[in-house]
Design a protein around this motif. Structure first.
Motif, short mmCIF file in Angstrom:
data_model
loop_
_atom_site.label_atom_id
_atom_site.label_comp_id
_atom_site.label_asym_id
_atom_site.label_seq_id
_atom_site.Cartn_x
_atom_site.Cartn_y
_atom_site.Cartn_z
N UNK A 59 0.83 -1.20 0.00
CA UNK A 59 0.00 0.00 0.00
C UNK A 59 0.87 1.25 0.00
N UNK A 60 2.02 1.19 0.68
CA UNK A 60 2.93 2.33 0.72
C UNK A 60 4.37 1.83 0.71
N UNK A 61 5.22 2.59 0.06
CA UNK A 61 6.63 2.24 0.03
C UNK A 61 7.46 3.51 0.13
N UNK B 288 2.42 5.53 -2.98
CA UNK B 288 1.22 5.11 -2.27
C UNK B 288 0.18 4.58 -3.25
N UNK B 289 -0.37 3.43 -2.93
CA UNK B 289 -1.51 2.94 -3.71
C UNK B 289 -2.74 3.76 -3.30
N UNK B 290 -3.38 4.39 -4.29
CA UNK B 290 -4.53 5.25 -4.01
C UNK B 290 -5.68 4.88 -4.94
N UNK C 73 -12.95 7.77 -1.89
CA UNK C 73 -12.90 8.83 -0.87
C UNK C 73 -11.96 8.46 0.29
N UNK C 74 -11.70 7.17 0.48
CA UNK C 74 -10.71 6.76 1.47
C UNK C 74 -9.31 7.20 1.04
N UNK C 75 -9.01 7.07 -0.25
CA UNK C 75 -7.72 7.54 -0.77
C UNK C 75 -7.58 9.05 -0.58
N UNK C 76 -8.66 9.77 -0.82
CA UNK C 76 -8.63 11.22 -0.64
C UNK C 76 -8.40 11.59 0.83
N UNK D 225 -10.06 6.14 -9.43
CA UNK D 225 -10.49 5.96 -10.82
C UNK D 225 -10.10 4.58 -11.34
N UNK D 226 -9.00 4.04 -10.83
CA UNK D 226 -8.63 2.66 -11.15
C UNK D 226 -8.14 1.98 -9.87
N UNK D 227 -8.10 0.65 -9.90
CA UNK D 227 -7.63 -0.10 -8.74
C UNK D 227 -6.12 -0.18 -8.68
N UNK D 228 -5.43 0.15 -9.81
CA UNK D 228 -3.96 0.05 -9.84
C UNK D 228 -3.29 1.42 -9.71
N UNK D 229 -4.03 2.40 -9.24
CA UNK D 229 -3.53 3.77 -9.22
C UNK D 229 -2.57 4.01 -8.06
#
Length: 622
Positions: free
Chosen positions: A242-244, A256-258, A304-307, A261-265
């Motif tokens: 999720x984070x590196x 950071x995986x966010x 919205x969790x990513x935001x 709009x896509x799951x691989x963003x």
């Protein structure tokens, strides 16, 4: 909304009831009495006259296409104004160490200056645009490009990578999420023909300049230019967590995986610069929780969790891959909060009314954003819309079924259209009602009625012209860029001025970008079972340079691809390089002389092999 300009005062007169004899005429005692035969004869004559008069009245009262109200095709003013966000090509200075190229393509390219070199975040969809941007970047710094980051798999973020490769023999590190290669393969092998056409409509690639405004999140999608190309280089650095926290070009950063709009963003956080590269999780338009080009609905909760995670970092610079940057800690916080809360509002209220048992269209009617959210500069519906998002939430949790038993096995569109036309009294009556709807400024209904007529009578010129005008007017009036582009492109297709297909150049580029596995997976979805359902061929493809073996077997009306078996019995065997297989597919087997194909050896009958390949569509977008 632009005012409607009327060329003349026209109204639609409703059909009058059939005229008959008055009570006075039938009972006046001053007239000589008639016997029964005379009375019946007079009544018959009157009835006949009334019938003829009624038919004349019907034909005279039906509005003709030439007498329709003429409406002014004026573009929606707010959408026109939105073009200022990105219509000028510019290198925007975000901070002393961050610059972005905007206005060159649909997507932005971002340059982060690190101590030992450059980090490029996203590369646009166009190699020509990327080269232009890099030339401008080089006026700022000559530091070498040490890394390129693909924030996600969409073409407008990865297609222009060639423009940033200055030394092909010494490639920079290319970062992406571990899911990105799989997402690219899925995008280009699953319903790509349909998605291509929808994308061309959505982004208005073929809309004429007098009607095109923008693409919602960028000035335009670069596609089809003779010297341009959309290429791709596989990443060699993958984010698996999720984070590196890592160091790139001497700069401490956090990948950071966010998902949004896509799951691989993925996004890039640079703590020392207090800057966050947020990819497509935010731009100056309402988000595309569902995209009409075709894709599974995006997960609003993940979005919205990513935001919220971005909010918690308290950045001072927010640098999106579309539209302008947001600068200043307070500004960033306000925009992120409104964007995050707008997405949660649509999600939560959609669920609220879904649980009341409403159908998707009825849920749409109930989910109306309050003005504080709706009118915010970053939540105007230039790209996504609330109604599409609501339906996306419905589909995400409940799938296609509305809950109404009528929708379990509904009539097909063509069947429904023919029955509605028959119920209304025929093509003439439906077309008359469609023109009335147009004159009443009920354009959606006019469009639907004209479409019904064309299903029943595809050569009806009046219905076709009316449908084209309805599509064009709806497009010009819409604040949403991709809805506008879709309407107007569909008008061009309906008129016969445009026929959307993947051209040979683009088709060849896609084939070259895919591996053998993806190509064979694609082939199985092109199987013409109605022509070859009785066959049971087994064909082996040995990819000699990759040491891979693929088998395609025809059985029970499906084409089965396997890469985990080595069949003892088969009908045909191909030994070829991956490039030879790509060449064969790019040339559409019917045009290829197999004997002249380099690095391609067929064991078995060429005629039999051609017959086997003829069981598949010659192109995936037909």
């Amino acid at each position: 909304m632009p005012e409607l300009i009327f060329s003349r005062s026209l109204t639609y007169t409703a059909y009058t009831s059939k005229p008959g004899l008055s009570d006075h005429e039938l009972s006046d005692s001053s007239q000589p009495a008639m016997n029964t035969v005379e009375f019946l004869f007079v009544l018959l004559v009157c009835a006949l006259a009334a019938f003829v008069g009624y038919q004349v009245q019907l034909s005279s009262k039906k509005p003709e296409l030439s007498t329709r109200v003429i409406r002014d095709m004026v573009a929606e003013k707010e959408l026109v104004e939105h073009s200022k966000e990105f219509q000028k090509k510019e290198i925007r200075k975000v901070s002393d160490n961050i610059y972005m190229g905007i206005g060159y393509a649909l997507g932005n390219a971002i340059m982060v200056i690190a101590p030992d070199g450059l980090i490029i975040v996203d590369v646009t969809e166009s190699s020509m645009a990327a080269k232009e941007i890099l030339a401008e970047f080089r006026k700022i710094t000559q530091k070498p490009i040490k890394a390129i980051i693909y924030t996600h798999h969409h073409t407008d973020h990865i297609g222009g990578v060639g423009g940033f490769i200055e030394d092909p023999s010494n490639l920079p590190d290319i970062w992406a999420h571990e899911q990105l290669p799989l997402e690219i393969r899925k995008f280009h092998t699953t319903a790509y023909g349909a998605k291509f056409k929808r994308s061309m409509r959505q982004f208005g690639v073929f809309v004429t300049k007098d009607k095109f405004q923008n693409a919602g999140i960028g000035i335009q999608l670069n596609y089809g230019k003779a010297k341009d190309s959309m290429g791709f280089i596989l990443p060699n650095k993958l984010l698996e967590e999720m984070e590196l926290d890592t160091n790139i070009a001497g700069l401490d950063v956090r990948l950071m995986k966010i998902p949004g709009e896509t799951s691989d963003q993925i996004g890039l956080w640079v703590p020392s610069y207090k800057a966050f590269m947020c990819a497509d999780d935010i731009y100056r338009a309402f988000p595309n929780i569902y995209t009409i080009r075709g894709a599974p609905a995006r997960d609003p909760v993940a979005w919205y969790t990513s935001l919220q995670r971005m909010l918690d970092l308290k950045p001072e610079y927010l640098v999106p891959s579309h539209t302008q940057p947001i600068i200043g800690k307070e500004n960033v916080q306000k925009v992120l909060e409104m964007y995050r809360d707008g997405i949660q509002f649509v999600h939560d209220q959609a669920i609220r009314f879904i649980n009341k048992g409403y159908s998707p269209d009825d849920v749409v009617k109930h989910v109306i954003m309050p003005d504080k959210l709706r009118l915010h500069s970053h939540l105007r519906e230039f790209y996504g819309t609330v109604p599409w998002s609501v339906k996306g939430v419905f589909q995400l949790y409940l799938g296609w079924f509305s809950g109404d038993p009528v929708d379990l096995f509904p009539l097909s569109n063509s069947d429904k259209a023919s029955r509605i036309v028959a119920l209304a009294g025929g093509v003439s009556e439906v077309l008359s009602a469609a023109i009335k709807a147009w004159n009443d400024n009920d354009i959606q209904w006019a469009l639907e009625l004209a479409s019904y007529v064309l299903v029943v009578d595809d050569r009806n010129a009046e219905a076709r012209k009316l449908k084209v005008d309805c599509l064009t007017l709806l497009g010009m009036r819409n604040i949403n860029a991709i809805a506008s582009n879709y309407y107007i492109t569909s008008a061009l297709e309906t008129s016969g001025a445009l026929h959307l297909e993947i051209d040979d150049k683009h088709r060849a580029e896609i084939i070259q970008a895919l591996g053998a596995r993806e190509l064979f997976e694609l082939v199985t979805t092109m199987y013409k079972y109605e022509e070859c359902g009785g066959r049971s061929d087994v064909v082996v493809f040995e990819i000699i340079d990759k040491k891979e073996l693929y088998t395609i077997q025809l059985r029970n009306f499906v084409a089965i691809m396997r890469d985990d078996i080595r069949p003892e019995q088969y009908d045909l065997r191909v030994r070829a390089t991956e490039q030879a297989v790509k060449t064969m597919m790019a040339e559409r087997i019917v045009n290829v002389r197999l004997r002249d194909l380099k690095d391609f050896k067929l064991e078995g009958s060429e005629e039999k092999f051609r017959n086997f390949m003829a069981c598949f569509e010659s192109d995936w977008n037909k």
